[in-house]
Design an enzyme around this catalytic site. Structure first.
Site, PDB file in Angstrom:
ATOM      1  N   VAL A   6       0.853  -1.189   0.000  1.00 14.08           N
ATOM      2  CA  VAL A   6       0.000   0.000   0.000  1.00 14.08           C
ATOM      3  C   VAL A   6       0.886   1.234   0.000  1.00 14.08           C
ATOM      4  O   VAL A   6       1.786   1.343   0.808  1.00 14.08           O
ATOM      5  CB  VAL A   6      -0.914   0.013   1.244  1.00 14.08           C
ATOM      6  CG1 VAL A   6      -1.881   1.179   1.172  1.00 14.08           C
ATOM      7  CG2 VAL A   6      -1.674  -1.297   1.388  1.00 14.08           C
ATOM      8  N   CYS A   7       0.617   2.185  -0.897  1.00 10.86           N
ATOM      9  CA  CYS A   7       1.521   3.327  -1.054  1.00 10.86           C
ATOM     10  C   CYS A   7       0.767   4.615  -1.341  1.00 10.86           C
ATOM     11  O   CYS A   7      -0.400   4.614  -1.678  1.00 10.86           O
ATOM     12  CB  CYS A   7       2.481   3.099  -2.220  1.00 10.86           C
ATOM     13  SG  CYS A   7       3.122   1.452  -2.327  1.00 10.86           S
ATOM     14  N   THR A   8       1.487   5.720  -1.238  1.00 12.05           N
ATOM     15  CA  THR A   8       1.013   7.013  -1.714  1.00 12.05           C
ATOM     16  C   THR A   8       2.121   7.647  -2.539  1.00 12.05           C
ATOM     17  O   THR A   8       3.266   7.707  -2.088  1.00 12.05           O
ATOM     18  CB  THR A   8       0.651   7.952  -0.549  1.00 12.05           C
ATOM     19  OG1 THR A   8      -0.372   7.346   0.246  1.00 12.05           O
ATOM     20  CG2 THR A   8       0.153   9.296  -1.065  1.00 12.05           C
ATOM     21  N   ARG A  41      -6.868   8.053   2.023  1.00 13.58           N
ATOM     22  CA  ARG A  41      -5.718   8.959   2.147  1.00 13.58           C
ATOM     23  C   ARG A  41      -5.755  10.041   1.069  1.00 13.58           C
ATOM     24  O   ARG A  41      -5.119  11.076   1.201  1.00 13.58           O
ATOM     25  CB  ARG A  41      -4.421   8.162   2.027  1.00 13.58           C
ATOM     26  CG  ARG A  41      -4.086   7.332   3.252  1.00 13.58           C
ATOM     27  CD  ARG A  41      -3.041   6.269   2.968  1.00 13.58           C
ATOM     28  NE  ARG A  41      -3.625   5.122   2.293  1.00 13.58           N
ATOM     29  CZ  ARG A  41      -3.155   4.608   1.157  1.00 13.58           C
ATOM     30  NH1 ARG A  41      -2.115   5.141   0.557  1.00 13.58           N
ATOM     31  NH2 ARG A  41      -3.745   3.563   0.608  1.00 13.58           N
ATOM     32  N   ASN A  84      -4.076   3.995  -3.665  1.00 12.39           N
ATOM     33  CA  ASN A  84      -4.205   2.624  -4.181  1.00 12.39           C
ATOM     34  C   ASN A  84      -5.587   2.354  -4.758  1.00 12.39           C
ATOM     35  O   ASN A  84      -6.057   1.211  -4.739  1.00 12.39           O
ATOM     36  CB  ASN A  84      -3.902   1.609  -3.071  1.00 12.39           C
ATOM     37  CG  ASN A  84      -2.498   1.754  -2.531  1.00 12.39           C
ATOM     38  OD1 ASN A  84      -2.293   2.450  -1.542  1.00 12.39           O
ATOM     39  ND2 ASN A  84      -1.531   1.134  -3.179  1.00 12.39           N
TER      40      ASN A  84
END
Length: 338
Positions: free
Chosen positions: A89-91, A276, A263
């Site tokens: 999971v990333c931004t 987010r 995501n």
């Protein structure tokens, strides 16, 4: 838990970073089996015949070399190198100031440790975070923030050409299906992180990188976030395993001065327990294009819930300067698990 957009968090003044990430050199002129040996020899206390023979060159040879240098069973090294195809999971954000783009990436791969209120895998991965300078003929080809022993690329910069990050895309047609096809011998797709490594090493322009990322068949769906060295060069490439579904680009004419990916497909609402995107965009818009910088982007990613217990590191890149800097992150309680 969403807080007001933070300010004055950029190292060394901010309290949420554990330290700067150390640099190592990977010499591409060495045989693949030898390239990682100096790094692994130094970090093998942190890195503790399956599919290695089926992986494309030079990645299979590099993985075998890592296993030899670290003493970790080959199968475990292989599994470590494919975890991104399974879950993370990333931004990522590419933002343009009045002149040129910046690129940032928050990386949190991960079981929840109830006693310590932290993700066990994230905490174990933090000591493995390294900055890598890939050189050929003693000249930098590209730079990356990565995990020691992981031969694919998650975050990288080709100095003065482009920046690149990769985010997981949740889909029913996910990485498990691609991996199953690989095991069954239907091997026409490419591992995501191997593609980003190939693009960083081989592509010589933003447009060439964009074409490869959009058109190469993959083993898993993904988001590729690409930034260039000219105004207007920045995009999110939304991928299925077989084709590009959508490309969202920075567009000054539409006053779209940044693109931001967590995501979830940008044209859909994010999962309500993992939104987010909304607070990140609020902080970006509050900052404004005039005030965008490495430090204000770091502030945005230091604001909860963008900063959470899954966060492992934050990388900031400036393509025009060929600059990459990374910091190990902590999220003091109270802090969301994700």
């Amino acid at each position: 838990f969403t807080e007001d957009c933070r300010t004055a968090m950029y190292p060394p003044s901010g309290p949420t970073f554990r330290g700067a990430v150390r640099w190592y050199t990977v010499d591409l002129d060495l045989p693949p089996s030898k390239r990682w040996a100096p790094l692994i020899a130094e970090r093998k206390n942190d890195v503790r015949p399956l599919m290695a023979d089926t992986l494309p060159s030079p990645f299979g040879e590099e993985i075998k070399g890592i296993a030899d240098a670290s003493g970790v069973p080959l199968g475990e090294v292989v599994l470590f190198n494919i975890f991104y195809e399974v879950f993370t999971v990333c931004t990522s954000v590419v933002a343009e100031d009045i002149f040129l783009p910046f690129h940032i990436h928050r990386q949190p791969p991960s079981c929840w440790d109830v006693k310590n209120k932290s993700w066990t895998i994230s905490e174990k991965l933090k000591p493995l975070v390294v900055n890598l300078d890939f050189k050929k003929n003693n000249q930098t080809v590209f730079k990356s923030t990565n995990f020691a022993g992981y031969v694919g690329m998650l975050t990288g910069i080709k100095p003065h050409m482009f920046t690149l990050t990769m985010n997981e895309r949740f889909s029913l047609d996910g990485g498990y299906i691609g991996i199953l096809e690989w095991i069954l011998g239907q091997r026409d797709g490419m591992w995501m992180s191997f593609l980003t490594r190939t693009v960083l090493e081989k592509a010589n322009s933003y447009e060439e990188a964009k074409k490869l990322l959009a058109e190469t068949k993959l083993l898993a769906p993904a988001y590729f976030i690409l930034g260039g060295n000219q105004t207007g060069q920045g995009c999110i490439i939304t991928r299925s395993r077989t084709l590009s579904i959508d490309v969202l680009e920075i567009d000054p004419k539409l006053d779209r001065w940044y693109v931001l990916e967590t995501n979830y497909d940008h044209w859909k609402e994010p999962f309500f327990l993992d939104d987010r995107r909304t607070p990140a965009m609020r902080c970006m818009n509050q900052t404004t294009q005039t005030n965008i910088s490495v430090s204000t982007l770091y502030d945005m990613l230091s604001t909860k819930p963008m900063l959470n217990k899954l966060t492992t590191y934050t990388t900031l890149m400036q393509v025009s300067e060929g600059k990459l800097e990374s910091y190990i992150r902590d999220c003091p309680n109270p802090c969301m698990p994700w």
